[in-house]
Design a protein around this motif. Structure first.
Motif, PDB file in Angstrom:
ATOM      1  N   ALA A  23       0.945  -1.162   0.232  1.00 23.48           N
ATOM      2  CA  ALA A  23      -0.057  -0.109   0.105  1.00 23.48           C
ATOM      3  C   ALA A  23       0.896   1.219  -0.043  1.00 23.48           C
ATOM      4  N   LEU A  24       2.080   1.364   0.609  1.00 20.34           N
ATOM      5  CA  LEU A  24       2.847   2.405   0.759  1.00 20.34           C
ATOM      6  C   LEU A  24       3.692   2.446  -0.278  1.00 20.34           C
ATOM      7  N   ALA A  25       4.133   1.621  -1.237  1.00 20.98           N
ATOM      8  CA  ALA A  25       5.072   1.576  -2.381  1.00 20.98           C
ATOM      9  C   ALA A  25       4.766   2.841  -3.289  1.00 20.98           C
ATOM     10  N   PRO A  26       3.243   3.146  -3.968  1.00 22.06           N
ATOM     11  CA  PRO A  26       3.057   4.208  -4.668  1.00 22.06           C
ATOM     12  C   PRO A  26       3.714   5.488  -4.040  1.00 22.06           C
ATOM     13  N   TYR A  27       4.009   5.645  -3.012  1.00 21.26           N
ATOM     14  CA  TYR A  27       4.067   6.825  -2.353  1.00 21.26           C
ATOM     15  C   TYR A  27       5.799   6.912  -1.908  1.00 21.26           C
ATOM     16  N   ALA A  28       6.479   5.957  -2.251  1.00 22.64           N
ATOM     17  CA  ALA A  28       7.690   5.899  -1.550  1.00 22.64           C
ATOM     18  C   ALA A  28       8.861   5.597  -2.798  1.00 22.64           C
ATOM     19  N   GLU A  29      10.175   6.033  -2.478  1.00 18.64           N
ATOM     20  CA  GLU A  29      11.194   5.796  -3.505  1.00 18.64           C
ATOM     21  C   GLU A  29      11.501   4.395  -3.480  1.00 18.64           C
ATOM     22  N   LYS A  30      11.722   3.830  -2.124  1.00 19.48           N
ATOM     23  CA  LYS A  30      12.228   2.652  -2.005  1.00 19.48           C
ATOM     24  C   LYS A  30      11.581   2.049  -0.779  1.00 19.48           C
ATOM     25  N   VAL A  31      11.269   0.773  -0.681  1.00 24.69           N
ATOM     26  CA  VAL A  31      10.477   0.241   0.465  1.00 24.69           C
ATOM     27  C   VAL A  31      11.151  -1.179   0.772  1.00 24.69           C
ATOM     28  N   LEU A  32      11.782  -1.415   1.858  1.00 26.87           N
ATOM     29  CA  LEU A  32      12.426  -2.609   2.291  1.00 26.87           C
ATOM     30  C   LEU A  32      11.842  -3.279   3.429  1.00 26.87           C
ATOM     31  N   VAL A  33      11.285  -4.567   2.901  1.00 22.90           N
ATOM     32  CA  VAL A  33      10.592  -5.407   4.047  1.00 22.90           C
ATOM     33  C   VAL A  33      11.658  -6.350   4.643  1.00 22.90           C
ATOM     34  N   VAL A  34      11.649  -6.438   5.688  1.00 21.16           N
ATOM     35  CA  VAL A  34      12.664  -7.297   6.448  1.00 21.16           C
ATOM     36  C   VAL A  34      11.721  -8.342   7.544  1.00 21.16           C
ATOM     37  N   ASP A  35      11.659  -9.570   7.063  1.00 18.14           N
ATOM     38  CA  ASP A  35      10.780 -10.694   7.586  1.00 18.14           C
ATOM     39  C   ASP A  35      11.790 -11.544   8.250  1.00 18.14           C
ATOM     40  N   ALA A  36      11.524 -12.142   9.584  1.00 12.74           N
ATOM     41  CA  ALA A  36      12.507 -13.216  10.028  1.00 12.74           C
ATOM     42  C   ALA A  36      12.210 -14.531   9.744  1.00 12.74           C
ATOM     43  N   SER A  37      11.071 -14.734   9.117  1.00 11.34           N
ATOM     44  CA  SER A  37      10.452 -16.186   8.976  1.00 11.34           C
ATOM     45  C   SER A  37      11.227 -16.946   8.021  1.00 11.34           C
TER      46      SER A  37
END
Length: 356
Positions: A23-37
């Motif tokens: 949902a936030l990607a259209p309003y951001a230059e770069k998005v980093l998702v950090v997932d521990a699983s």
């Protein structure tokens, strides 16, 4: 390259985190998702939603993604209270008027793949946030550990979607302002080839337990129970044993599971606590269970995740980008939007009479 500046860092890549990243990607230059699983993790959890949830998925642009998970739509359920049985049909207001249940190990990866389909979203899995950096009282970045290497990452916004036990929420000072212990233990397993309807669910309510079956995929059903802790204390049996007993003795589910086959382990959780934390602060925001955890007995967790992601997206969209967004007041907006759900869960956590 991981180290450097990102518009948004999302910690957690399950329903809340993946949806927020999308949902936030259209309003951001770069998005980093950090997932521990790990990609092969099995979670004894399901995602359930009704008309309100379907509308939220559509508003967020993810309805086609969740429908593609293959779970059938249900349009009513059989309700049993002790020996009384009735049929409940859901009012058909529009095309969203159905209920759906999807196993989390199916839904969560689908949402994460959707987020990754955005050109500006990068997913690190498995990865962990080892530290949160603040500057002038505002979160300004994190230290991320991935494949044995630590990376210094700065960001305009840190979104914590790492679950009800989020240590990172504690690190940013998001102290719960309301906590309610739950007396319920939730257990579930998935079954295949049951001789049950594919468009209707089933709920059997007793004073100290609830048994539920619902179709959740092609020839697959989720069978779950909620058991009052006092009942478990009185029996002295393990929750998995009580799960097996309740299901076997149920007049609707018992004969069906005897003819089908269980395709996952029995799993669940107990001794849970509902909580409400502040949703946002300087440079950070909480979505999903990290900030607002309802007892799973009321099946509102998916709605909580979606409402949080929607509110955050709308605030950022109004500003035009992440860096210019003002997040004050999100806590009050979220609590108002979910007040009915909180009250329902709070009632479910009140002391209840238990058979001797």
């Amino acid at each position: 390259m991981i180290a450097g500046h990102w518009s948004v860092v999302v910690v957690g890549g399950r329903i809340a985190g993946a949806t927020a990243a999308w949902a936030l990607a259209p309003y951001a230059e770069k998005v980093l998702v950090v997932d521990a699983s790990q990609a092969t993790s099995f979670w004894p959890q399901q995602s359930t939603w009704d008309r309100d949830g379907a509308i939220l998925w559509d508003d967020l642009g993810l309805l086609d993604t969740v429908l593609a998970c293959g779970a059938p739509r249900t349009y009513g359920h059989t309700f049993r209270f002790e020996d009384e049985v009735s049929e409940q049909d859901y009012p058909q207001q529009d095309g969203y008027s159905y209920r759906m249940t999807v196993p989390r190990e199916v839904l969560d990866p689908a949402l994460l793949r959707a987020a990754q389909s955005r050109d500006n979203v990068t997913v690190l899995r498995p990865g962990r946030v080892r530290d949160i950096v603040t500057r002038g009282g505002r979160v300004s970045g994190v230290t991320v550990r991935h494949q044995g290497v630590e990376h210094a990452v700065s960001c305009d916004l840190l979104v914590l979607a790492d679950g009800r036990l989020s240590r990172n929420a504690d690190r940013v000072g998001a102290v719960p302002y309301q906590v309610i212990p739950s007396p319920w233990v939730a257990m579930l397993a998935y079954f295949a080839d049951l001789p049950l309807p594919t468009d209707r669910g089933y709920i059997h309510l007793e004073r100290d337990n609830v048994a539920i079956s619902t179709p959740c995929g092609p020839r697959q059903w989720c069978v779950s129970t909620d058991m009052h802790q006092a009942m478990l204390d009185a029996s002295g049996r393990h929750p998995a044993q009580e799960f097996a007993r309740i299901i076997a003795e149920d007049p609707h589910i018992g004969p069906a599971v005897a003819l089908g086959r269980r395709i996952t382990p029995v799993g669940g959780a107990g001794k849970l606590r509902m909580h409400r934390r502040p949703m946002s602060g300087p440079g950070w925001c909480l979505v999903g269970d990290a900030g607002y955890h309802l007892d799973p007995v009321v099946a509102r967790g998916t709605k909580v995740a979606l409402v949080g992601a929607q509110l955050l997206r709308d605030r950022i969209a109004a500003a035009g980008d992440v860096a210019g967004a003002v997040l004050d007041g999100l806590t009050e907006q979220r609590d108002a939007a979910l007040e009915g759900d909180w009250e329902l869960a709070e009632q479910a956590c009140l002391p209840a009479p238990v058979r001797s």
